[in-house]
Scaffold this active site. Structure first.
Site, short mmCIF file in Angstrom:
data_model
loop_
_atom_site.label_atom_id
_atom_site.label_comp_id
_atom_site.label_asym_id
_atom_site.label_seq_id
_atom_site.Cartn_x
_atom_site.Cartn_y
_atom_site.Cartn_z
N LYS A 80 4.21 -3.05 0.48
CA LYS A 80 3.12 -4.28 0.61
C LYS A 80 4.01 -5.35 0.40
O LYS A 80 4.97 -5.50 -0.90
CB LYS A 80 2.14 -3.93 -0.35
CG LYS A 80 1.02 -5.44 -0.14
CD LYS A 80 0.05 -5.09 -1.36
CE LYS A 80 -1.04 -6.04 -1.48
NZ LYS A 80 -1.97 -6.12 -2.23
N SER A 156 -6.51 -6.10 -0.55
CA SER A 156 -5.20 -7.14 0.05
C SER A 156 -4.04 -6.15 0.49
O SER A 156 -3.24 -6.80 1.04
CB SER A 156 -4.70 -8.13 -0.88
OG SER A 156 -4.10 -7.37 -2.07
N SER A 180 -7.65 -4.06 -4.56
CA SER A 180 -6.85 -4.20 -3.35
C SER A 180 -6.28 -2.99 -3.06
O SER A 180 -5.71 -2.98 -1.90
CB SER A 180 -5.69 -5.18 -3.54
OG SER A 180 -6.53 -6.42 -3.65
#
Length: 480
Positions: A80, A156, A180
């Site tokens: 990520k 996210s 997230s």
């Protein structure tokens, strides 16, 4: 030139543990798996916009020079694009000013990923500075859900969720400061566990959001999540929060959890309505749990009335702090032109919060944590929807709104997850239900702090009783 010897139709059928076994027995090489993963990016990333950067040359160099004999030796992996620094590769956070900042060293978590043998070859999309409730940014645009490209991939860790669900990689890095890992796992049909506060390292930052943000991964199988946590968990002297040493989480897989007492709630914290599809997913899960011998009882967690205001105050102050550190890294002052209007409003609001305000908010968050963790003196596990709504269309997320509207939308969309970041307890989204439109609806289980072992026992039981590995979205590697 890439030489492809692993067929994508075969590659996408394996989880990370399975791919590692192929490498260990010599049936495939790490280079061949990397070629397959890059081919998978070529095959499905265009409609998804999940992977925002690849670095094949670095990955090949790592295989030749650094790759360890760890539990995931040779398995392709994605990071990520937030917090986890890979030396020499930008950590852009979806924010244009960061696009060219390259860290000199790996973060501790990346070092542990490398020690496990994982071959990182790219980065996945995130919302701009992780301040949005869907994965979109000025740097990379909108990330789409592989189950329906007109819908959100969550926030996210949405890029990682879309990549895992679509079969680009069997697991990928994520982190979770308010949901997230769990939110995108829910909307993309992945398994996502948020570990206990301090279980995985956040060094060199020392602490991220006072330990509320934790690092781990999104996976297709429960065993991959457990094995990866075994490989990465453990104290680090350079951070404020270190959880108790964990057991061997892989040994929890397949262990009978016994008859658990499970609290069940579909009442969203702070009053948001719960969509019937999300309530139905919980009801369906309760029937499965009772068939497995567990005892389920309705139980809502009563939170302090000022708990949300305290969380909002704390997070706004943290955002403002983060931006002061970004200004130092960039060597210049940040201005309104550096941000979308709503993000600038949030940062300015954070700058108006005093240190006393933050300390008062922290005290109130302790009261939230106490209320949440008191549940586990009476129950083994807490069950709720992961989200208050099914995967939403992109247009449901306001493009321009006030800061107040932004947080009101948060509570209407993802009210169930943040309370376990506040409490520090482990929680997981499990892909057990799909609605009438064929969209995944995750359900969330939480347990007492440091009780990941119990969650893995339960998750592996649920995975065996209602397998989800064969359910693949329309946009996926090998899809007809």
């Amino acid at each position: 030139m890439r030489v492809i010897t692993v067929q994508l139709s075969d590659y996408q059928t394996y989880d990370a543990t399975g791919l590692a076994q192929l490498v260990a027995t010599g049936e495939v090489s790490a280079d061949e798996l990397l070629s397959a993963a890059l081919e998978a990016v070529d095959a499905v990333n265009q409609p998804l916009n999940a992977v925002v950067a690849t670095f094949e040359d670095e990955a090949r160099r790592f295989i030749r020079e650094e790759m360890k004999d760890g539990p995931f030796k040779g398995v392709p992996f994605l990071l990520k694009d937030l917090t986890a620094h890979y030396a020499g590769q930008p950590t852009g956070a979806g924010w244009p000013p960061r696009a060219f900042l390259k860290p000199d060293a790996d973060s501790e978590l990346v070092r542990r990923f490398k020690k496990a043998g994982l071959v990182t070859f790219g980065k996945t999309a995130v919302p701009e500075l992780a301040m949005d409730w869907t994965t979109r940014s000025r740097a990379h645009g909108v990330t789409n859900n592989p189950w329906d490209v007109t819908r959100t991939a969550g926030t996210s860790s949405g890029g990682t969720a879309a990549a895992v669900a679509a079969g680009i990689v069997p697991m990928g890095h994520g982190n979770d400061g308010g949901g997230s890992i769990r939110v995108p796992s829910s909307v993309c049909g992945c398994f996502g566990l948020k570990p206990t506060r301090g279980r995985n390292p956040v060094a060199p930052s020392g602490s991220t959001w006072q330990g509320m943000l934790v690092e781990h991964a999104l996976t297709r199988s429960v065993r991959d999540s457990a094995a990866l946590l075994d490989a990465t968990a453990g104290a680090h002297p350079g951070q404020f929060f270190n959880s108790p040493a964990g057991g061997n989480f892989r040994t929890e897989l397949g262990v009978d959890p016994g008859s658990l007492r499970i609290a069940v709630s579909t009442r969203a914290p702070y009053g948001a309505p719960t969509h019937p599809d999300c309530a139905a997913a919980v009801a369906e899960t309760v029937r499965l749990l009772e068939d497995l011998g567990h005892v389920c009882e309705k139980h809502d967690i009563d939170l302090p009335a000022d708990g949300w205001d305290a969380f909002e105050t704390f997070i706004l102050a943290e955002y403002a702090t983060d931006m002061k550190l970004e200004a130092q890294a960039l060597g210049r002052a940040l201005t309104e032109a550096d941000f979308p209007p709503m993000l600038w409003d949030m940062i300015e609001a954070g700058n108006r919060i005093s240190a006393v305000d933050v300390n008062v908010a922290t005290t109130r968050l302790h009261a939230v944590a106490a209320a949440v963790n008191a549940t586990f003196s009476r129950y083994d596990v807490f069950l709720s929807p992961t989200l208050a709504q099914p995967p939403l269309p992109h247009e449901a997320f306001p493009q321009a709104t006030s800061m107040r509207g932004h947080y009101e939308f948060y509570l209407s969309w993802m009210p169930f997850t943040h309370i376990f970041n506040v409490s520090g307890a482990p929680a997981m989204s499990v892909p057990l239900a799909w609605n009438g439109e064929g969209l995944p609806i995750g359900v969330q289980f939480a347990a007492a702090p440091a009780a990941e072992g119990l969650l893995f026992r339960l998750a592996s039981q649920l995975e065996a009783a209602r397998p989800w590995a064969a359910r693949r979205p329309p946009i996926s590697v090998g899809a007809k």
